[in-house]
Design an enzyme around this catalytic site. Structure first.
Site, mmCIF file in Angstrom:
data_model
loop_
_atom_site.group_PDB
_atom_site.id
_atom_site.type_symbol
_atom_site.label_atom_id
_atom_site.label_comp_id
_atom_site.label_asym_id
_atom_site.label_seq_id
_atom_site.Cartn_x
_atom_site.Cartn_y
_atom_site.Cartn_z
ATOM 1 N N ARG A 7 -6.551 10.530 -0.330
ATOM 2 C CA ARG A 7 -6.336 10.985 -1.712
ATOM 3 C C ARG A 7 -7.652 11.114 -2.465
ATOM 4 O O ARG A 7 -7.842 12.056 -3.218
ATOM 5 C CB ARG A 7 -5.374 10.028 -2.421
ATOM 6 N N HIS A 26 0.866 -1.169 0.000
ATOM 7 C CA HIS A 26 0.000 0.000 0.000
ATOM 8 C C HIS A 26 0.904 1.220 0.000
ATOM 9 O O HIS A 26 1.868 1.281 0.760
ATOM 10 C CB HIS A 26 -0.882 -0.010 1.249
#
Lengths: 234, 625
Positions: free
Chosen positions: B269, B249
């Protein structure tokens, strides 16, 4: 930094009583109590037993009494514990200790299950989602944050002295459905909580609210359930 | 004969995360007596950590969304290596599973008109993730747990016994699967608390044990993730595929050291957070690969407009699939443009008002405040890649989740194929629900087909399993399992991590061989009662087997794709796309890797893509005429 961690150890295979054992550990100030326990287990005594899982405050496995207060070991930083003095770690109170910091959670889960902690609805299931307004969803947001760590219930003096009391978590669990606009089981659930071991045992000491690692306003939720019982509407 | 408690069930589900619970609910609803066995307390599974949401093309946020678009996004994310049938079933059934979860009582954030709200995420063309703030996994587990409590109360009304048809065995570990001939006959394990043995006589076992991240040093995974299901399946004769593909990740915490690896959700994000290097540059614009260039913005202006008007602008490159972002961060740090603690900056503080951040990302706000003393509404976070997910797992039939061993099923992270070489964020929770249910159905169908021919437990196998489990107590003067575990994690992290080279992987394999010898000789202190050292000693065997699969398959695959990046073979190769690497266990416990052809994609699914896009992934002869 060098820190002394005093842990209440208990091994029923060896002794009848629990005893305090102090360990000297070198830690960073930003390490957590969980890191201290891991270091002790890995480097000093491989038999030290405690529950942990996600290690950042979401799963609710590692509630323990740290310096006399219920907290999650994975969210409690050493620097916030006045580490110049000995840090004490002991199991949460009011539940039977199985070994070291591990307690029998069954009585706690019994209480959780007793308040019908699931959505109750009438009629056919819809094929898509039920509609719920943003305001209706917001109404019970706080009590859905619960992680079943038992920090609230085992900080409650009423629960300590009377194991029959459902305890704060079960009431939080019920609140989550009582104030859910989709739920139709409110009457039954309120009846369960109206029991002599139900919400009326709460003495509003706010220990539970202080103990909750998720910041849930537990006492307020209990008060809201009491009010719903008095006025029979939510 | 071994002293133990015995139970008889139709189905035993190993693991109580999203996939395991959904499978158990299905098996029980199909009328099968079902046991759920889990290492932790009920309700504490790794699924609780999923933050972003559950991907399902419900079309609530953008009515252009449908299963075909979700299917395309999933295949692109996995670089076309996915088992297309699994990806198809997943995209088609995910909306029904989310709606079903809602009828079970799950809380979701809502749209202004009261439907389930959906959020943007990396690799998804439209806002697609049903979510509850940033605690979606927790709510998913809690809802399934509540559903199980309600089924148990229904059973109580009917039979007077809460656990008549569905029982949870918590803090119980399975160490061996038992067979009668080729078919599963049961499972053997121990209670973590007492150390006593327990035997399940059951013709169907569903593995739902999650992943393998605890074989790596820097990981977002919790302690349970020791590859138990992967290893149990192999020891029972099943096959694993795609084990070379590990997802790092892109955004784990890098500071302070004690929490290194803990996840920072991708929703940061999705909700506007941007990545910057130490020079303040939004570097992701430099890392958009050719295959994705048409879908991603090439200027900051366009990227920023996309949050308001997604139909007329291309997506910000911060929302590329996870493998791309992780590699980009790795490159920036290597080039000397990292942060003081070796990550990059993830900034949401200059992008959204403080109140909005607290409302949309409450858990992240708390996590950084409490663990790192950083206020994310006022300053950027420092983040870097962390081992997060294994795409590889048990090779299963897409429709029934059955492995090659009769009676053995697998769902969720422990199953392979669905995500190809890289999983999209949000596709995990939907995977758990879709294939958890299918595994429950598959097991029920298998039981119906057995009729009266129920496989039998062999007492000799039970004794052997017991002896194997007690082996770590037999030796004195060997090493402590914690030391070996830490060295194993360090080796996998350093030598089979995010960027791989042949000589390093060869080195890893020789270290693994050395660990094998040391594990056979390690010593455990204390007795059987709640003994964490013993528990780790048993889990270590699984981690070793799984690590060997990862290292061997990674050495074999001479290309870079998704969660497998070779420094010595940097390009993607269409010939390799057609190939799966299949891991099996040899009689001596070592791992054997063989090549196998992928089944070609069905024509009507191929037609969902433009020819130009297919050319980037497929060989000439695979392309439609």
């Amino acid at each position: 930094m060098d820190v002394k961690v005093k842990i209440l150890r208990y091994n029923p295979e060896v002794t009848e009583d629990a005893e305090w054992v102090t360990y000297a550990v070198t830690l960073q100030p930003t390490d957590r109590v969980l890191d201290a326990l891991h270091k002790i287990k890995w480097e000093q005594d491989g038999t030290l037993t405690f529950r942990r899982s996600c290690a950042h405050g979401v799963c609710g496995s590692d509630a323990m009494r740290i310096n006399g207060r219920n907290r999650l070991a994975c969210k409690t930083l050493i620097k916030d514990l006045n580490p110049d003095r000995e840090i004490t770690v002991e199991p949460i109170k009011g539940l039977p200790v199985l070994k070291d910091l591990v307690v029998d959670m069954e009585p706690f889960f019994d209480a959780y299950r007793s308040v019908m902690p699931f959505l109750v609805t009438d009629g056919h299931e819809p094929s898509r989602e039920r509609i719920q307004s943003q305001a209706d969803r917001e109404r019970f947001d706080d009590t859905t944050k619960c992680i079943l760590c038992a920090a609230c219930t085992t900080s409650c003096p009423v629960f300590w002295s009377d194991g029959q009391y459902f305890g704060p978590q079960a009431i939080v669990g019920a609140h989550r459905f009582i104030f859910d606009s989709r739920d139709e089981g409110t009457e039954q659930r309120l009846e369960i909580l109206n029991d002599k071991e139900g919400v009326w045992r709460c003495r509003t000491t706010f220990n539970c609210t202080d103990a909750c690692p998720r910041g849930i306003e537990v006492t307020k939720a209990i008060q809201e359930v009491k009010r719903a019982l008095i006025f029979r509407r939510v | 004969m071994t002293e133990l408690e015995r139970h008889q069930y139709d189905v035993v589900v190993i693991g109580a995360g999203g996939a395991g619970l959904r499978a158990a609910i299905e098996a029980r609803e199909q009328g099968k007596r079902t046991a759920i066995v889990c290492k932790s307390l009920f309700g504490k599974a790794h699924t609780v950590m999923a933050e972003g949401g559950c991907a399902a093309a419900m079309g609530n946020a953008n009515s252009n969304d449908n299963w075909q678009v979700h299917y395309r996004d999933t295949m692109r994310g996995g670089k076309f290596l996915n088992n297309w049938r699994m990806a198809e079933l997943h995209a088609q059934e995910a909306p029904d599973r989310v709606w079903e979860l809602e009828t079970y009582g799950a809380l979701f954030d809502r749209t202004p008109d009261g439907r389930i709200s959906q959020r943007n995420f990396g690799g998804h063309s439209y806002p697609r993730l049903a979510h509850v703030g940033d605690r979606t996994g927790l709510e998913l587990i809690r809802t399934l747990q509540q559903k199980i409590v309600s089924l148990q109360q229904e059973d109580f009304q009917a039979t007077g016994d809460y656990e008549a048809n569905l029982k949870v065995y918590a803090e119980c570990t399975i160490t061996e699967l038992l067979k009668d001939g080729d078919a599963i006959s049961g499972a053997f394990g121990y209670w973590r608390e007492s150390g006593r043995f327990i035997l399940f006589d059951a013709p169907a076992v569903i593995l739902a044990t999650g992943g393998v991240g605890k074989s790596f040093k820097v990981t977002s995974n919790s302690w349970e993730y020791t590859g138990d299901g992967h290893a149990l399946a192999m020891r029972a004769g099943a096959t694993l595929i795609n084990m070379e593909f590990i997802q790092f990740h892109p955004t784990g915490m890098v500071w302070p050291p004690s929490v290194k690896g803990i996840l920072v959700t991708e929703s940061v994000r999705g909700d506007g957070g941007v990545l910057r290097n130490s020079e303040g540059k939004r570097f992701m614009f430099d890392y958009v690969p050719d295959v994705f260039r048409a879908q991603y913005a090439d200027t900051e202006e366009e990227a920023d407009r996309w949050y308001k008007d997604a139909d007329n602008n291309r997506r910000p490159p911060e929302l590329l699939p996870r493998d791309e972002v992780a590699r980009a961060i790795n490159s920036e740090v290597k080039a000397g443009r990292g942060t003081p603690h070796g990550g990059v900056f993830l900034d949401v503080s200059t992008r959204l008002p403080a109140e909005e951040i607290k409302r949309r990302l409450p858990s992240m706000h708390h996590q950084f405040k409490e663990l790192a003393d950083v206020d994310i509404t006022a300053e950027p976070m420092e983040v870097g890649p962390t081992c997060h997910y294994v795409m590889g797992g048990v090779e299963v039939d897409p429709d029934t989740a059955s492995s090659v061993v009769p009676g053995l099923f697998a769902a969720g992270e422990v199953a392979g194929g669905m995500h190809g070489s890289n999983r999209l964020g949000g596709n995990s929770l939907s995977d758990l629900l879709v294939f958890g249910r299918r595994a429950g159905m598959g097991a029920a169908m298998y039981l119906d087909s057995l009729g009266a021919n129920r496989p039998k437990i062999s007492e000799a196998d039970v004794d052997a399993a017991a002896a194997e489990a007690l082996a770590p107590f037999e030796l004195e003067g060997g090493e402590n399992p914690y030391t070996i575990h830490q060295e194993l994690q360090q080796s996998m992290n350093d030598l089979v991590g995010i960027i791989r080279k042949a000589e390093e992987m060869e080195q890893a394999l020789s270290r693994l061989a050395e660990f094998r010898g040391r594990i056979a000789k390690m010593t455990v202190e204390g007795h059987r009662q709640f003994n964490p050292g013993w528990h780790l000693a048993l889990d270590l065997r699984n981690m070793l087997t799984v690590s060997e699969c990862v290292a061997k398959a990674a050495l074999e695959r001479e290309e870079s794709r998704g969660g497998h990046t070779r420094d010595d073979f940097p390009g993607m190769d269409a010939e390799w796309r057609k190939l799966l690497l299949v891991c099996r266990l040899n009689a001596d416990g070592s791992v054997d890797v063989t090549k196998k052809d992928q089944i070609p994609m069905r024509d009507d699914l191929l037609e969902l893509f433009e020819l130009d896009e297919l050319k980037k992934y497929l060989t000439e002869e695979e392309l439609p005429a």
